[in-house]
Structures are given as C-alpha cells and as structure tokens.
Design a protein around this motif. Structure first.
Motif, PDB file in Angstrom:
ATOM      1  N   ALA A  20      11.698  -6.192  -2.582  1.00  0.00           N
ATOM      2  CA  ALA A  20      12.093  -7.392  -3.312  1.00  0.00           C
ATOM      3  C   ALA A  20      13.111  -7.075  -4.392  1.00  0.00           C
ATOM      4  N   ALA A  21      12.893  -5.968  -5.117  1.00  0.00           N
ATOM      5  CA  ALA A  21      13.826  -5.582  -6.178  1.00  0.00           C
ATOM      6  C   ALA A  21      15.214  -5.285  -5.614  1.00  0.00           C
ATOM      7  N   GLU A  22      15.257  -4.605  -4.468  1.00  0.00           N
ATOM      8  CA  GLU A  22      16.549  -4.288  -3.857  1.00  0.00           C
ATOM      9  C   GLU A  22      17.232  -5.548  -3.322  1.00  0.00           C
ATOM     10  N   ILE A  23      16.476  -6.430  -2.698  1.00  0.00           N
ATOM     11  CA  ILE A  23      17.047  -7.660  -2.144  1.00  0.00           C
ATOM     12  C   ILE A  23      17.529  -8.582  -3.251  1.00  0.00           C
ATOM     13  N   ALA A  24      16.820  -8.582  -4.386  1.00  0.00           N
ATOM     14  CA  ALA A  24      17.126  -9.506  -5.488  1.00  0.00           C
ATOM     15  C   ALA A  24      18.477  -9.237  -6.129  1.00  0.00           C
ATOM     16  N   ARG A  25      19.093  -8.130  -5.810  1.00  0.00           N
ATOM     17  CA  ARG A  25      20.438  -7.858  -6.318  1.00  0.00           C
ATOM     18  C   ARG A  25      21.406  -8.982  -5.914  1.00  0.00           C
ATOM     19  N   ASP A  26      21.185  -9.542  -4.710  1.00  0.00           N
ATOM     20  CA  ASP A  26      22.120 -10.547  -4.197  1.00  0.00           C
ATOM     21  C   ASP A  26      21.430 -11.770  -3.599  1.00  0.00           C
ATOM     22  N   THR A  30      11.106 -14.299  -4.022  1.00  0.00           N
ATOM     23  CA  THR A  30       9.766 -14.570  -4.543  1.00  0.00           C
ATOM     24  C   THR A  30       8.777 -13.665  -3.813  1.00  0.00           C
ATOM     25  N   VAL A  31       7.936 -12.972  -4.575  1.00  0.00           N
ATOM     26  CA  VAL A  31       6.877 -12.139  -4.008  1.00  0.00           C
ATOM     27  C   VAL A  31       5.555 -12.873  -4.154  1.00  0.00           C
ATOM     28  N   LEU A  32       4.812 -12.969  -3.061  1.00  0.00           N
ATOM     29  CA  LEU A  32       3.483 -13.576  -3.076  1.00  0.00           C
ATOM     30  C   LEU A  32       2.438 -12.482  -2.880  1.00  0.00           C
ATOM     31  N   GLU A  33       1.545 -12.338  -3.825  1.00  0.00           N
ATOM     32  CA  GLU A  33       0.501 -11.316  -3.779  1.00  0.00           C
ATOM     33  C   GLU A  33      -0.868 -11.987  -3.863  1.00  0.00           C
ATOM     34  N   ALA A  34      -1.760 -11.656  -2.924  1.00  0.00           N
ATOM     35  CA  ALA A  34      -3.073 -12.292  -2.875  1.00  0.00           C
ATOM     36  C   ALA A  34      -3.976 -11.891  -4.037  1.00  0.00           C
ATOM     37  N   GLU A  35      -3.834 -10.649  -4.507  1.00  0.00           N
ATOM     38  CA  GLU A  35      -4.723 -10.135  -5.542  1.00  0.00           C
ATOM     39  C   GLU A  35      -4.248 -10.548  -6.944  1.00  0.00           C
ATOM     40  N   PRO A  36      -5.109 -10.365  -7.961  1.00  0.00           N
ATOM     41  CA  PRO A  36      -4.706 -10.722  -9.332  1.00  0.00           C
ATOM     42  C   PRO A  36      -3.610  -9.829  -9.898  1.00  0.00           C
ATOM     43  N   VAL A  37      -3.434  -8.626  -9.321  1.00  0.00           N
ATOM     44  CA  VAL A  37      -2.411  -7.697  -9.804  1.00  0.00           C
ATOM     45  C   VAL A  37      -1.677  -7.108  -8.615  1.00  0.00           C
ATOM     46  N   THR A  38      -0.475  -6.605  -8.845  1.00  0.00           N
ATOM     47  CA  THR A  38       0.262  -5.920  -7.790  1.00  0.00           C
ATOM     48  C   THR A  38      -0.260  -4.488  -7.632  1.00  0.00           C
ATOM     49  N   GLY A  39      -0.014  -3.907  -6.462  1.00  0.00           N
ATOM     50  CA  GLY A  39      -0.417  -2.518  -6.222  1.00  0.00           C
ATOM     51  C   GLY A  39      -1.910  -2.301  -6.190  1.00  0.00           C
ATOM     52  N   TYR A  40      -2.687  -3.323  -5.854  1.00  0.00           N
ATOM     53  CA  TYR A  40      -4.146  -3.227  -5.964  1.00  0.00           C
ATOM     54  C   TYR A  40      -4.765  -2.361  -4.872  1.00  0.00           C
ATOM     55  N   HIS A  41      -4.248  -2.437  -3.665  1.00  0.00           N
ATOM     56  CA  HIS A  41      -4.895  -1.765  -2.534  1.00  0.00           C
ATOM     57  C   HIS A  41      -4.332  -0.351  -2.328  1.00  0.00           C
ATOM     58  N   ALA A  42      -3.563  -0.117  -1.259  1.00  0.00           N
ATOM     59  CA  ALA A  42      -3.121   1.238  -0.917  1.00  0.00           C
ATOM     60  C   ALA A  42      -2.284   1.882  -2.017  1.00  0.00           C
ATOM     61  N   THR A  43      -1.405   1.110  -2.658  1.00  0.00           N
ATOM     62  CA  THR A  43      -0.529   1.687  -3.683  1.00  0.00           C
ATOM     63  C   THR A  43      -1.325   2.272  -4.836  1.00  0.00           C
ATOM     64  N   GLY A  44      -2.309   1.528  -5.303  1.00  0.00           N
ATOM     65  CA  GLY A  44      -3.096   1.974  -6.446  1.00  0.00           C
ATOM     66  C   GLY A  44      -4.100   3.063  -6.123  1.00  0.00           C
ATOM     67  N   ARG A  45      -4.220   3.405  -4.821  1.00  0.00           N
ATOM     68  CA  ARG A  45      -5.203   4.432  -4.423  1.00  0.00           C
ATOM     69  C   ARG A  45      -4.513   5.594  -3.706  1.00  0.00           C
ATOM     70  N   SER A  46      -3.233   5.715  -3.935  1.00  0.00           N
ATOM     71  CA  SER A  46      -2.433   6.739  -3.281  1.00  0.00           C
ATOM     72  C   SER A  46      -2.753   8.126  -3.823  1.00  0.00           C
ATOM     73  N   ALA A  47      -2.515   9.144  -2.984  1.00  0.00           N
ATOM     74  CA  ALA A  47      -2.644  10.532  -3.441  1.00  0.00           C
ATOM     75  C   ALA A  47      -1.488  10.919  -4.354  1.00  0.00           C
ATOM     76  N   ALA A  48      -0.460  10.087  -4.432  1.00  0.00           N
ATOM     77  CA  ALA A  48       0.637  10.253  -5.395  1.00  0.00           C
ATOM     78  C   ALA A  48       1.334  11.599  -5.264  1.00  0.00           C
ATOM     79  N   ILE A  49       1.770  11.913  -4.053  1.00  0.00           N
ATOM     80  CA  ILE A  49       2.423  13.201  -3.810  1.00  0.00           C
ATOM     81  C   ILE A  49       3.626  13.004  -2.906  1.00  0.00           C
ATOM     82  N   TYR A  50       4.713  13.694  -3.227  1.00  0.00           N
ATOM     83  CA  TYR A  50       5.894  13.717  -2.373  1.00  0.00           C
ATOM     84  C   TYR A  50       5.897  15.032  -1.606  1.00  0.00           C
TER      85      TYR A  50
END
Length: 366
Positions: A20-26, A30-50
């Motif tokens: 959305a951030a990249e597309i919003a340049r031009d 609108t982002v629709l998120e079912a949960e009360p916060v963004t990143g609630y599921h897989a993003t917020g539970r990531s192993a956080a490693i590259y």
C-alpha cells in the motif's frame, strides 16, 4: 456511503502495508484490516531474521532484491532495519546430504567443524555434529520499525488504514470492485488480496478462483538459560533438517520445533505436544536441559503447493491482484514484493528479473 479509492488492499500485515505504501506514491489507497491493529497475525509473530539463502531459488533471488531496502530503508526509518546475527546449521552424519543440498546454490556460507560450531554456540554437543555451515550475513530484522515505517510512509502519501474491518462481501461490476467491511462500503478498480492465511477465503467471497493456499502452524517458546551464557552473541542456530531452531531474543532463547501442521486460518496458538516434542529435539542437541518454558505462542505460515509466493493479477478476475503465499518469508521479501506489486498495478516496468516475475505470477496455478 461508499468510499472510493484507486486501490483497496485487504490485509494489514507487512505484505499489505508495504504494498500500500509503495502504491500510494501515485494512487489513492485504502487498507482494510480485520483486526484492531495491523501486523497482528504472522507479521507480529515472525522470527524476525533475514537469511539470504532461505527458501528455493526464486525466493533467494527475492531475498537478495529486498536486502538493500532493509539495510538502507531511507524514508522508512532513520537507521538500518538489520543488525548482525548470523545463522548456524548443524548436521549429523545422516543429515549430510541435506547440508550439501542446502549449500549447493547458496552464497556467503562458511563450512565449520563440530568444534568450530560449538565455539559459536557453547551449549551445542560437538559429538552430535558431523559438520556445520555458517551464514555470517544473516541478520536480525527490526520488524516493528519496518511495519511502522511503511505505515508512516503510507499515511504521508495520503493513504488510509482502517482497522476492525473484516470483509463480508466483495462484488464486481462496471470496472470496479465493491467491498463491504466493518459496516461500511468501499470501491476501487483494483483490490489487492494480501489477507495472509485468509487469502483464499477472500477469493471465495469475491467469487474468484482460489490458489490452494494452506496455512501451517509454527510454534515457539521462550527459554531462560543460566546467567553464564551470553546468548546475545550467538547466531540463530538449528539443524539442517529444520526440525528445530533457536534464536537469541532479549537475553533469552526463542526455540521453535519448526512445526508445519496444516490448519484452518485462525488466531493460532501452540499445540502443547508438538511444542514438547520440538523442545525435546532441541534438548538432545545441547548441554543445558529445558527446565521451564517462560511463554509460548504460534503463528501461521501459508504456502501454495510449490512453496513460492503468488504475486500478480488473477487471470480470471480483472483488477483482482494476488499478494499471498509468502510462507515464512513474508517479512524479508516484503520490500521487493511490495515494489513489484506497485510496478504491476501502476503498469510500470518491474525491476525484478522477468523470470522471477513469471515464477510467482498467479497464472502458474491455474
């Protein structure tokens, strides 16, 4: 009232927010998120490693394309999203073929002896290690800073994020998609399906063909170690068969059984037996027994049969764009895949190699 946008993104995880951030340049997004916060599921539970060499050949190319943004995020963050960590994979005699296969097309790996592996992670049992490989370029990712950075960028470009808005209906007509979510109505010529484990459910609501997405549960637990162990200097470490891994986390150790149990999309929680079996496999490889689990959790990693992301317009539904199937690679591939999504939606030339773009297009699944 019907709110109009140029693009509606369903899903407020790192995939949806970054795209959305990249597309919003031009475009108006609108982002629709079912949960009360963004990143609630897989993003917020990531192993956080590259890990540059994580995944198949297509994913490794996407990982490499994402690294420059993670290292120098520019408008996203005033510091690198990466910090030194390293990854150590150990192998027993019976696992040597898997170690050789992993290393075959990898870059930047070092071959280590059992003694050298135990020098990096002092609690490992050298007698159980036939050989090891070390990727010094593996790095921790600041997932929260990344998600917040993309969110700020999206809003700075006049994009909107609407939480507590589960999608209940999607129809198309007259060149627009109409969406009912959270008691409100939205419409746009393009809808991006970035709903993670729920992506096939969103396709079903829209009446478009599904991609055979399978959510799989992955569990993790936080363990304390005796104070004489400085775990923060250790790399992520695990066995090359991917039946457990461990990562330093806030002075403690996060251990995962590396489970992949097929489940329906839901707010995941760990299976106690699966977690116990994984901790037992970890315990057999180290000298420090597991005495207490401080806390545990689970998340969902979603794959299509070829375990490669699905990015591109649906062949059966004009304006319906897939951004799904990232499996366990969603955070580290988000920079490259969000840029690709924007390029395809805004009809620009993608910077990714055409063979990679073709390899992740939805057409291959139909």
């Amino acid at each position: 009232m019907n709110e109009r946008s140029d693009v509606i993104v369903i899903g407020g995880g790192i995939a949806g927010i970054s795209a959305a951030a990249e597309i919003a340049r031009d475009a108006r997004v609108t982002v629709l998120e079912a949960e009360p916060v963004t990143g609630y599921h897989a993003t917020g539970r990531s192993a956080a490693i590259y890990i540059r060499n994580y995944g198949n050949a297509v994913l490794r190319a996407i990982n490499a394309a994402s690294e420059p943004t993670l290292a120098a995020p520019g408008a996203l963050c005033d510091h690198s999203l990466l910090s030194p960590r390293g990854e150590l994979l150990i192998a027993s005699e019976s696992e040597m073929p898997k170690l050789q296969a992993y290393a075959a097309d990898a870059v930047g790996l070092e071959r280590l002896s059992a003694v050298e592996a135990a020098q990096l992670v002092p609690i490992l049992r050298p007698e159980r290690i036939a050989a090891a490989i070390y990727e010094p370029g593996a790095q921790s990712i600041d997932v929260d800073a990344m998600l917040q950075g993309y969110t700020r960028l999206l809003k700075a470009r006049q994009g909107k994020v609407i939480t507590k808005s589960p999608v209940t209906a999607i129809t198309s007509g007259g060149g627009h998609w109409k969406i009912a979510a959270g008691g409100a109505s939205y419409s746009a010529p393009v809808v991006v399906n970035a709903a993670g484990a729920w992506a096939d459910a969103i396709a079903a609501i829209a009446g478009t063909a599904q991609i055979g997405l399978q959510p799989m549960r992955r569990s993790a637990a936080i363990l304390n170690l005796p104070p004489e162990h400085d775990v923060m200097s250790w790399p992520l470490f695990g066995n090359v068969s991917d039946t457990w891994y461990a990562k330093p986390e806030g002075g403690k150790l996060m251990v995962s059984p590396a489970d992949e149990d097929a489940v329906e999309p839901h707010d995941a929680w760990p299976d106690d037996m699966v977690l116990a079996e994984g901790l037992d496999r970890y315990e057999q490889a180290v000298t420090v027994p597991v005495t207490r689990v401080e806390r545990s959790w689970a998340g969902l990693r979603s794959f299509v049969p070829d375990r490669t992301p699905v990015v591109g317009m649906a062949p059966d539904a004009p304006g319906f764009f897939w951004l799904a199937g990232q499996g366990g690679y969603g955070v580290q591939t988000a920079p490259a895949l969000s840029q690709l999504a924007a390029a395809l939606i805004l009809q620009r030339g993608p910077t990714l190699d055409p063979d990679i773009v073709a390899a992740i297009a939805p057409d291959r699944l139909f």
